[in-house]
Enzyme design. Sequence first.
Site, mmCIF file in Angstrom:
data_model
loop_
_atom_site.group_PDB
_atom_site.id
_atom_site.type_symbol
_atom_site.label_atom_id
_atom_site.label_comp_id
_atom_site.label_asym_id
_atom_site.label_seq_id
_atom_site.Cartn_x
_atom_site.Cartn_y
_atom_site.Cartn_z
ATOM 1 N N HIS A 294 -6.072 2.655 1.546
ATOM 2 C CA HIS A 294 -5.230 3.788 1.954
ATOM 3 C C HIS A 294 -5.759 4.530 3.187
ATOM 4 O O HIS A 294 -5.031 4.760 4.149
ATOM 5 C CB HIS A 294 -5.081 4.787 0.809
ATOM 6 C CG HIS A 294 -4.646 4.167 -0.477
ATOM 7 N ND1 HIS A 294 -3.611 3.262 -0.537
ATOM 8 C CD2 HIS A 294 -5.078 4.305 -1.748
ATOM 9 C CE1 HIS A 294 -3.442 2.870 -1.782
ATOM 10 N NE2 HIS A 294 -4.321 3.488 -2.547
ATOM 11 N N ASP B 265 0.896 -1.151 0.000
ATOM 12 C CA ASP B 265 0.000 0.000 0.000
ATOM 13 C C ASP B 265 0.934 1.199 0.000
ATOM 14 O O ASP B 265 1.556 1.504 1.021
ATOM 15 C CB ASP B 265 -0.885 0.007 1.252
ATOM 16 C CG ASP B 265 -1.873 1.174 1.232
ATOM 17 O OD1 ASP B 265 -1.510 2.254 0.718
ATOM 18 O OD2 ASP B 265 -3.002 1.030 1.724
ATOM 19 N N HIS B 266 1.045 1.859 -1.159
ATOM 20 C CA HIS B 266 2.135 2.826 -1.273
ATOM 21 C C HIS B 266 1.956 4.012 -0.329
ATOM 22 O O HIS B 266 2.908 4.731 -0.057
ATOM 23 C CB HIS B 266 2.343 3.272 -2.721
ATOM 24 C CG HIS B 266 1.228 4.080 -3.285
ATOM 25 N ND1 HIS B 266 0.129 3.513 -3.851
ATOM 26 C CD2 HIS B 266 1.051 5.402 -3.348
ATOM 27 C CE1 HIS B 266 -0.681 4.470 -4.247
ATOM 28 N NE2 HIS B 266 -0.147 5.629 -3.958
#
Length: 484
Positions: free
Chosen positions: A240, A177-178
């Site tokens: 996110h 999950d950047h």
Amino acid sequence: MVSRVIPVEPFDLVIFGGTGDLARRKILPGLFRRFRAGQMPEGSRIIGAARGNLETSAYRDLVRGGIQEFGGSESSDGDSLAAFLDSLQYVSIDATGEGGWQSLAGLVRPDVIKAFYFSVAPSLFGALAERLHMHGIADPESRIVVEKPFGRDLDSARALNHTLAEHFREEQIYRIDHYLGKETVQNLMAVRFGNILFEPLWNNHYVDHIQITVAETVGVEGRGEYYDKSGAMRDMVQNHLMQLLCLIAMEPPAQFEAGAVRDEKLKVIRALRPVPAHHIVRGQYDADGDQPSYREEAGNPRSFTESFIAIRAEIANWRWSGVPFYLRTGKKLRARHSEIAVVFKDLPHSIFEGDQARHRNILSIRLQPNEGIDLTVTIKEPGPGGMRLVDVPLDMTFATALGEDGKDVPDAYERLIMDVIRGNQTLFMRGDEVEAAWAWTDPLIAGWERRNDVPKLYDPGSAGPDDSLMLLHREGRRWREIKG
Ligand code: NAD
């Protein structure tokens, strides 16, 4: 300032989907930046594996193009770029067939760290995992990296976890999950747990509410067909925003270590209350002049999918009881702006006569633009004329505070990929976390589907539908401004 970079052993990184959009735009330019920073040890290799017959030289050209387009100013360093491209190889592979696997098995070295990045559609994850084993390419130390979306509901996420678990242990699986790789997000933990100042206030005695905003200016554009089956809840909130919420709300882990951090995050997700319908606002952007509406861009004139969502969430535990967490995210909003704001309570009593203003301390953690943290504090306005109070930010924009214009701050992807090589899972989602997040979002989605809820239209360039403002107004609060 002391920075300690943990050295990395030489590695083989195989990128399945190595010719795709994500690989060209993010993964390979990110790796190039790490190469330039001296973090790719000599002898490391990157192997692009994808559908399509390419010679390695043609693949290097393709990657060069990607780096020049998306790699920023550093891509003009021709010598480094040439040296980096030398570490690249290409194998044409069929994820669901047998073509190419023997070649890959011959290329990958048995005695180095191996990471396999699944930058392909999730429907191919199972086939890739199976073949990596069948052909003896992966070993018990190998790591796999999987991209979002990780399922579209609890059942599919469970099935995906189950498929991966047939061939890999949880310790080998890196669900990326950047958002967790962003400098500010990690700094949030440093600020919370590296200072005595905040933790005593981090609870329902002192925090009035928390806002998490992820606002984009772009619409769905070319992704319309995919997005219309997903919507803001699945595309942004379930992963996110919920990850950000976990980091803000979790108890201090005993150590900054993968197991301990992820245990605490999981407890937060499990403590989230179900959300009643009137605490959810969904929106869809309207047309604007010659700019198409969401429905036009999605190619679905009857779409009920949300391009905006605002949620008032609550965490049922001692620390956060009674503190609302307002989450919102959307497309085609006023500015590209992502922020977590911890809004502290009013003073119990003001000693300053005549001061009617409401002075509130707000800790704002900005993810974009200008990653940084600021704390709004009240001070005396300079000059004569009595005690006039004014609220000012104590600003710590990282690029400024840390010098060097932030140019050496790695971006999220490059940091996370290096964590994979180092074997550090702290910033990756564990399987049970992902499932717990779906278990919270599934009933909310089922609820609006059952009600045939129609998203409210909002103007592009606005802050979303008016109903989302009401979500806070009716409780005497207001959203923070969305500004670029
Ligand atoms: P893409 O369509 O641009 O690329 C897909 C890649 O997969 C290509 O290299 C293609 O050759 C390869 N491929 C497809 N079928 C194959 C097969 N049968 N065997 C071997 N290789 C095959 O997709 P993308 O945008 O790069 O996205 C890849 C994954 O990352 C998707 O799961 C996507 O949801 C996810 N993702 C993408 C982005 C993004 O910004 N592009 C962001 C987040 C997540």
